[in-house]
Write a protein that holds these residues in place. Structure first.
Motif, PDB file in Angstrom:
ATOM      1  N   SER A  33       0.834  -1.070  -0.117  1.00 36.79           N
ATOM      2  CA  SER A  33       0.010  -0.066  -0.021  1.00 36.79           C
ATOM      3  C   SER A  33       0.947   1.146   0.106  1.00 36.79           C
ATOM      4  O   SER A  33       0.597   2.176  -0.720  1.00 36.79           O
ATOM      5  CB  SER A  33      -0.993  -0.060   1.216  1.00 36.79           C
ATOM      6  OG  SER A  33      -1.851  -1.268   1.147  1.00 36.79           O
ATOM      7  N   LEU A  36       1.998   1.894  -3.385  1.00 35.56           N
ATOM      8  CA  LEU A  36       0.935   2.511  -4.462  1.00 35.56           C
ATOM      9  C   LEU A  36       0.597   3.960  -4.051  1.00 35.56           C
ATOM     10  O   LEU A  36       0.391   4.651  -4.837  1.00 35.56           O
ATOM     11  CB  LEU A  36      -0.349   1.362  -4.231  1.00 35.56           C
ATOM     12  CG  LEU A  36      -0.308   0.044  -4.722  1.00 35.56           C
ATOM     13  CD1 LEU A  36      -1.532  -0.430  -4.565  1.00 35.56           C
ATOM     14  CD2 LEU A  36       0.166   0.213  -6.359  1.00 35.56           C
ATOM     15  N   ARG A  37       0.863   4.377  -2.762  1.00 35.44           N
ATOM     16  CA  ARG A  37       0.533   5.673  -2.202  1.00 35.44           C
ATOM     17  C   ARG A  37       1.631   6.446  -2.671  1.00 35.44           C
ATOM     18  O   ARG A  37       1.477   7.885  -3.023  1.00 35.44           O
ATOM     19  CB  ARG A  37       0.524   5.431  -0.694  1.00 35.44           C
ATOM     20  CG  ARG A  37       0.413   6.916  -0.118  1.00 35.44           C
ATOM     21  CD  ARG A  37      -0.592   7.975  -0.481  1.00 35.44           C
ATOM     22  NE  ARG A  37      -0.638   9.203   0.183  1.00 35.44           N
ATOM     23  CZ  ARG A  37       0.224  10.151  -0.356  1.00 35.44           C
ATOM     24  NH1 ARG A  37       0.919  10.093  -1.408  1.00 35.44           N
ATOM     25  NH2 ARG A  37       0.120  11.320   0.387  1.00 35.44           N
ATOM     26  N   CYS A  39       4.245   5.798  -4.817  1.00 36.58           N
ATOM     27  CA  CYS A  39       4.689   5.488  -6.019  1.00 36.58           C
ATOM     28  C   CYS A  39       6.257   4.955  -6.044  1.00 36.58           C
ATOM     29  O   CYS A  39       6.995   5.233  -6.764  1.00 36.58           O
ATOM     30  CB  CYS A  39       4.727   6.551  -7.066  1.00 36.58           C
ATOM     31  SG  CYS A  39       2.836   7.314  -7.586  1.00 36.58           S
ATOM     32  N   GLU A  99      -5.046   8.097   1.379  1.00 38.78           N
ATOM     33  CA  GLU A  99      -4.576   6.717   1.913  1.00 38.78           C
ATOM     34  C   GLU A  99      -5.514   6.219   3.071  1.00 38.78           C
ATOM     35  O   GLU A  99      -5.813   6.916   3.899  1.00 38.78           O
ATOM     36  CB  GLU A  99      -2.968   6.955   2.594  1.00 38.78           C
ATOM     37  CG  GLU A  99      -2.973   8.013   3.616  1.00 38.78           C
ATOM     38  CD  GLU A  99      -1.571   8.307   3.772  1.00 38.78           C
ATOM     39  OE1 GLU A  99      -1.261   7.751   5.160  1.00 38.78           O
ATOM     40  OE2 GLU A  99      -0.991   8.873   3.319  1.00 38.78           O
ATOM     41  N   VAL A 133      -1.726   8.203 -10.641  1.00 38.05           N
ATOM     42  CA  VAL A 133      -2.037   6.777  -9.960  1.00 38.05           C
ATOM     43  C   VAL A 133      -1.528   5.569 -10.574  1.00 38.05           C
ATOM     44  O   VAL A 133      -1.341   5.607 -11.841  1.00 38.05           O
ATOM     45  CB  VAL A 133      -3.680   6.682 -10.112  1.00 38.05           C
ATOM     46  CG1 VAL A 133      -4.070   5.227  -9.432  1.00 38.05           C
ATOM     47  CG2 VAL A 133      -4.327   7.583  -9.370  1.00 38.05           C
ATOM     48  N   ASN A 137      -2.570   0.490  -9.139  1.00 38.38           N
ATOM     49  CA  ASN A 137      -3.725   0.787  -8.018  1.00 38.38           C
ATOM     50  C   ASN A 137      -5.032   0.570  -8.133  1.00 38.38           C
ATOM     51  O   ASN A 137      -5.648   1.748  -8.749  1.00 38.38           O
ATOM     52  CB  ASN A 137      -3.011   2.244  -7.454  1.00 38.38           C
ATOM     53  CG  ASN A 137      -3.735   2.442  -5.989  1.00 38.38           C
ATOM     54  OD1 ASN A 137      -4.551   1.968  -5.564  1.00 38.38           O
ATOM     55  ND2 ASN A 137      -3.001   3.702  -5.697  1.00 38.38           N
ATOM     56  N   MET A 140      -7.480   2.898  -5.935  1.00 39.01           N
ATOM     57  CA  MET A 140      -7.653   4.336  -6.493  1.00 39.01           C
ATOM     58  C   MET A 140      -8.330   4.558  -7.583  1.00 39.01           C
ATOM     59  O   MET A 140      -8.955   5.696  -8.025  1.00 39.01           O
ATOM     60  CB  MET A 140      -6.314   4.952  -6.349  1.00 39.01           C
ATOM     61  CG  MET A 140      -6.052   6.465  -6.321  1.00 39.01           C
ATOM     62  SD  MET A 140      -6.936   7.304  -4.804  1.00 39.01           S
ATOM     63  CE  MET A 140      -7.083   8.894  -5.327  1.00 39.01           C
TER      64      MET A 140
END
Length: 244
Positions: A33, A36-37, A39, A99, A133, A137, A140
């Motif tokens: 996570s 993804l948040r 990058c 997030e 994004v 992800n 999102m």
């Protein structure tokens, strides 16, 4: 408000004094996570990161936090943060980031956060929210699509979404995200080419090359020898297949 699992949560604005809240949200993110948040790999928040994330002034930097409530209605656990940072002083657009800790994902927290943030951003004079994004992800992407955000492929594995806060998008725009996701899926997971299809292409290429030789020989006249490179003027692609 109540989440999809029946538990209750409180949404409130955050300020510079909520550093512990931000640290708790970061601690609730798994390594996947966090990638993804942010990058990329992010093992911890250093002082510089905290200084940037906690520089919330309510005008150029907005942030909304979600907190789980216990049976008595008392705050007991940070669930997530949605923030918007104005792209430039006085600009009408802002960079969006959301997030949600892993245990609270897919329960409606992100949607609730983003809707409240959009109201505060509109009141602060921000008309557009944009975010980058990762294609991986999915959460999102789905959240941005539900709110009518417009997607654009930035290249590589990155999508850029833009959400207009002035009103509802047209049906064509609302459906644009589906086409963008389909292009990404085709790019990331191309269909395997069968042996029969490859064989057909090879045979077609050979037939086209043979036909071009015959035409070139007939133009040169009987007994003539083709010069090296005489075929280069033929309208072919690099693979030798006639376009179309």
């Amino acid at each position: 408000m109540r989440l999809q699992d029946g538990s209750r949560c409180l949404l409130r604005t955050l300020g510079p004094g909520d550093r512990d809240f931000l640290l708790a949200c970061f601690a609730g993110l798994s390594p996947g996570s966090r990638r993804l948040r942010f990058c990329g790999v992010k093992r911890e928040l250093n002082e510089r990161d905290l200084a940037v994330l906690a520089a919330i002034d309510g005008h150029d930097h907005l942030a909304i936090g979600a907190i789980r409530l216990d049976a008595r209605g008392m705050p007991c656990e940070p669930l997530g943060v949605a923030r918007c940072i104005r792209t430039a002083p006085g600009a009408d657009s802002g960079e969006l980031a959301v997030e949600v800790i892993d245990v609270a994902q897919r329960r409606g927290v992100g949607t609730a956060l983003l809707r409240v943030l959009a109201e505060h951003a509109r009141a602060a004079g921000i008309c557009r929210l944009r975010c980058e994004v990762l294609a991986a992800n999915a959460g999102m992407r789905a959240l941005a699509a539900r709110l009518g955000a417009r997607p654009r492929w930035r290249g590589g594995a990155v999508l850029e979404y833009e959400h207009l806060l002035g009103g509802d998008e047209s049906p064509a725009v609302r459906g644009g995200w589906r086409a963008a996701v389909a292009r990404y899926r085709t790019w990331m997971h191309p269909r395997p080419r069968s042996f029969g299809a490859r064989r057909s292409r090879v045979l077609a290429r050979r037939a086209a090359q043979s036909a071009r030789r015959s035409r070139a020989q007939s133009k040169a006249g009987p007994g003539s020898v083709l010069r090296p490179g005489a075929m280069s003027a033929c309208p072919t692609t690099r693979s030798g297949v006639i376009p179309g």
